[in-house]
Design a protein around this motif. Structure first.
Motif, PDB file in Angstrom:
ATOM      1  N   VAL A 148       3.890 -30.089  65.496  1.00  0.00           N
ATOM      2  CA  VAL A 148       5.136 -30.026  66.267  1.00  0.00           C
ATOM      3  C   VAL A 148       5.050 -30.799  67.588  1.00  0.00           C
ATOM      4  O   VAL A 148       5.970 -31.568  67.900  1.00  0.00           O
ATOM      5  CB  VAL A 148       5.571 -28.553  66.479  1.00  0.00           C
ATOM      6  N   PRO A 149       4.001 -30.650  68.392  1.00  0.00           N
ATOM      7  CA  PRO A 149       3.966 -31.412  69.655  1.00  0.00           C
ATOM      8  C   PRO A 149       4.022 -32.926  69.446  1.00  0.00           C
ATOM      9  O   PRO A 149       4.699 -33.637  70.211  1.00  0.00           O
ATOM     10  CB  PRO A 149       2.637 -31.002  70.291  1.00  0.00           C
ATOM     11  N   ASP A 150       3.363 -33.448  68.419  1.00  0.00           N
ATOM     12  CA  ASP A 150       3.406 -34.884  68.143  1.00  0.00           C
ATOM     13  C   ASP A 150       4.809 -35.328  67.737  1.00  0.00           C
ATOM     14  O   ASP A 150       5.260 -36.410  68.129  1.00  0.00           O
ATOM     15  CB  ASP A 150       2.408 -35.253  67.046  1.00  0.00           C
ATOM     16  N   VAL A 151       5.494 -34.507  66.972  1.00  0.00           N
ATOM     17  CA  VAL A 151       6.864 -34.833  66.554  1.00  0.00           C
ATOM     18  C   VAL A 151       7.784 -34.863  67.774  1.00  0.00           C
ATOM     19  O   VAL A 151       8.612 -35.766  67.924  1.00  0.00           O
ATOM     20  CB  VAL A 151       7.372 -33.825  65.504  1.00  0.00           C
ATOM     21  N   ILE A 152       7.622 -33.904  68.673  1.00  0.00           N
ATOM     22  CA  ILE A 152       8.450 -33.861  69.880  1.00  0.00           C
ATOM     23  C   ILE A 152       8.185 -35.089  70.746  1.00  0.00           C
ATOM     24  O   ILE A 152       9.119 -35.721  71.246  1.00  0.00           O
ATOM     25  CB  ILE A 152       8.203 -32.560  70.665  1.00  0.00           C
ATOM     26  N   ARG A 153       6.910 -35.461  70.924  1.00  0.00           N
ATOM     27  CA  ARG A 153       6.572 -36.646  71.709  1.00  0.00           C
ATOM     28  C   ARG A 153       7.177 -37.907  71.098  1.00  0.00           C
ATOM     29  O   ARG A 153       7.741 -38.751  71.807  1.00  0.00           O
ATOM     30  CB  ARG A 153       5.056 -36.801  71.809  1.00  0.00           C
ATOM     31  N   SER A 154       7.083 -38.019  69.788  1.00  0.00           N
ATOM     32  CA  SER A 154       7.648 -39.184  69.108  1.00  0.00           C
ATOM     33  C   SER A 154       9.162 -39.230  69.274  1.00  0.00           C
ATOM     34  O   SER A 154       9.739 -40.301  69.503  1.00  0.00           O
ATOM     35  CB  SER A 154       7.299 -39.155  67.628  1.00  0.00           C
ATOM     36  N   TRP A 155       9.819 -38.100  69.150  1.00  0.00           N
ATOM     37  CA  TRP A 155      11.271 -38.044  69.300  1.00  0.00           C
ATOM     38  C   TRP A 155      11.683 -38.466  70.710  1.00  0.00           C
ATOM     39  O   TRP A 155      12.640 -39.218  70.890  1.00  0.00           O
ATOM     40  CB  TRP A 155      11.786 -36.647  68.996  1.00  0.00           C
ATOM     41  N   ARG A 156      10.944 -37.999  71.703  1.00  0.00           N
ATOM     42  CA  ARG A 156      11.261 -38.381  73.086  1.00  0.00           C
ATOM     43  C   ARG A 156      11.090 -39.882  73.293  1.00  0.00           C
ATOM     44  O   ARG A 156      11.868 -40.501  74.019  1.00  0.00           O
ATOM     45  CB  ARG A 156      10.384 -37.606  74.059  1.00  0.00           C
ATOM     46  N   ARG A 157      10.068 -40.481  72.670  1.00  0.00           N
ATOM     47  CA  ARG A 157       9.884 -41.929  72.774  1.00  0.00           C
ATOM     48  C   ARG A 157      11.045 -42.679  72.120  1.00  0.00           C
ATOM     49  O   ARG A 157      11.526 -43.679  72.661  1.00  0.00           O
ATOM     50  CB  ARG A 157       8.570 -42.353  72.125  1.00  0.00           C
ATOM     51  N   VAL A 158      11.515 -42.203  70.976  1.00  0.00           N
ATOM     52  CA  VAL A 158      12.647 -42.833  70.293  1.00  0.00           C
ATOM     53  C   VAL A 158      13.892 -42.755  71.164  1.00  0.00           C
ATOM     54  O   VAL A 158      14.625 -43.743  71.328  1.00  0.00           O
ATOM     55  CB  VAL A 158      12.897 -42.173  68.918  1.00  0.00           C
ATOM     56  N   VAL A 159      14.158 -41.599  71.745  1.00  0.00           N
ATOM     57  CA  VAL A 159      15.337 -41.435  72.596  1.00  0.00           C
ATOM     58  C   VAL A 159      15.237 -42.330  73.827  1.00  0.00           C
ATOM     59  O   VAL A 159      16.211 -42.988  74.200  1.00  0.00           O
ATOM     60  CB  VAL A 159      15.502 -39.945  73.000  1.00  0.00           C
ATOM     61  N   ALA A 160      14.060 -42.369  74.449  1.00  0.00           N
ATOM     62  CA  ALA A 160      13.884 -43.218  75.634  1.00  0.00           C
ATOM     63  C   ALA A 160      14.088 -44.692  75.279  1.00  0.00           C
ATOM     64  O   ALA A 160      14.733 -45.435  76.031  1.00  0.00           O
ATOM     65  CB  ALA A 160      12.495 -42.998  76.227  1.00  0.00           C
ATOM     66  N   GLU A 161      13.578 -45.117  74.143  1.00  0.00           N
ATOM     67  CA  GLU A 161      13.747 -46.515  73.726  1.00  0.00           C
ATOM     68  C   GLU A 161      15.213 -46.817  73.426  1.00  0.00           C
ATOM     69  O   GLU A 161      15.712 -47.894  73.763  1.00  0.00           O
ATOM     70  CB  GLU A 161      12.883 -46.807  72.500  1.00  0.00           C
ATOM     71  N   ALA A 162      15.913 -45.888  72.812  1.00  0.00           N
ATOM     72  CA  ALA A 162      17.329 -46.083  72.521  1.00  0.00           C
ATOM     73  C   ALA A 162      18.125 -46.189  73.821  1.00  0.00           C
ATOM     74  O   ALA A 162      19.026 -47.026  73.940  1.00  0.00           O
ATOM     75  CB  ALA A 162      17.861 -44.934  71.667  1.00  0.00           C
ATOM     76  N   ARG A 163      17.786 -45.367  74.805  1.00  0.00           N
ATOM     77  CA  ARG A 163      18.480 -45.440  76.098  1.00  0.00           C
ATOM     78  C   ARG A 163      18.191 -46.763  76.793  1.00  0.00           C
ATOM     79  O   ARG A 163      19.082 -47.356  77.395  1.00  0.00           O
ATOM     80  CB  ARG A 163      18.060 -44.276  76.981  1.00  0.00           C
ATOM     81  N   ARG A 164      16.924 -47.219  76.723  1.00  0.00           N
ATOM     82  CA  ARG A 164      16.569 -48.492  77.332  1.00  0.00           C
ATOM     83  C   ARG A 164      17.315 -49.640  76.663  1.00  0.00           C
ATOM     84  O   ARG A 164      17.829 -50.540  77.327  1.00  0.00           O
ATOM     85  CB  ARG A 164      15.061 -48.734  77.223  1.00  0.00           C
ATOM     86  N   ALA A 165      17.391 -49.613  75.344  1.00  0.00           N
ATOM     87  CA  ALA A 165      18.100 -50.660  74.611  1.00  0.00           C
ATOM     88  C   ALA A 165      19.580 -50.648  74.951  1.00  0.00           C
ATOM     89  O   ALA A 165      20.202 -51.702  75.105  1.00  0.00           O
ATOM     90  CB  ALA A 165      17.895 -50.476  73.109  1.00  0.00           C
ATOM     91  N   ARG A 166      20.151 -49.480  75.084  1.00  0.00           N
ATOM     92  CA  ARG A 166      21.574 -49.368  75.430  1.00  0.00           C
ATOM     93  C   ARG A 166      21.813 -49.884  76.839  1.00  0.00           C
ATOM     94  O   ARG A 166      22.806 -50.561  77.102  1.00  0.00           O
ATOM     95  CB  ARG A 166      22.028 -47.918  75.305  1.00  0.00           C
TER      96      ARG A 166
END
Length: 57
Positions: free
Chosen positions: A30-48
């Protein structure tokens, strides 16, 4: 009859032990999944933000 009771108890204990082991394996991920999800969201925000926020380039 006594032997059947012992076998049921041992069988139940084995099933519970296997279930707890599987649950622990899932919870360890679970902690690895949460970390990965946060990275995806941060990258999506940066791209936007790089696009100007409207999604077009």
């Amino acid at each position: 009859m006594d032997l059947q009771i012992i076998l049921v108890i041992l069988g139940t204990a084995g099933v519970v032990s296997a279930a707890l082991s599987a649950l622990k394996g899932v919870l360890d991920q679970v902690p690895d999944v949460i970390r990965s999800w946060r990275r995806v969201v941060a990258e999506a925000r940066r791209a936007r933000a790089d696009d100007g926020g409207d999604g077009t380039r």
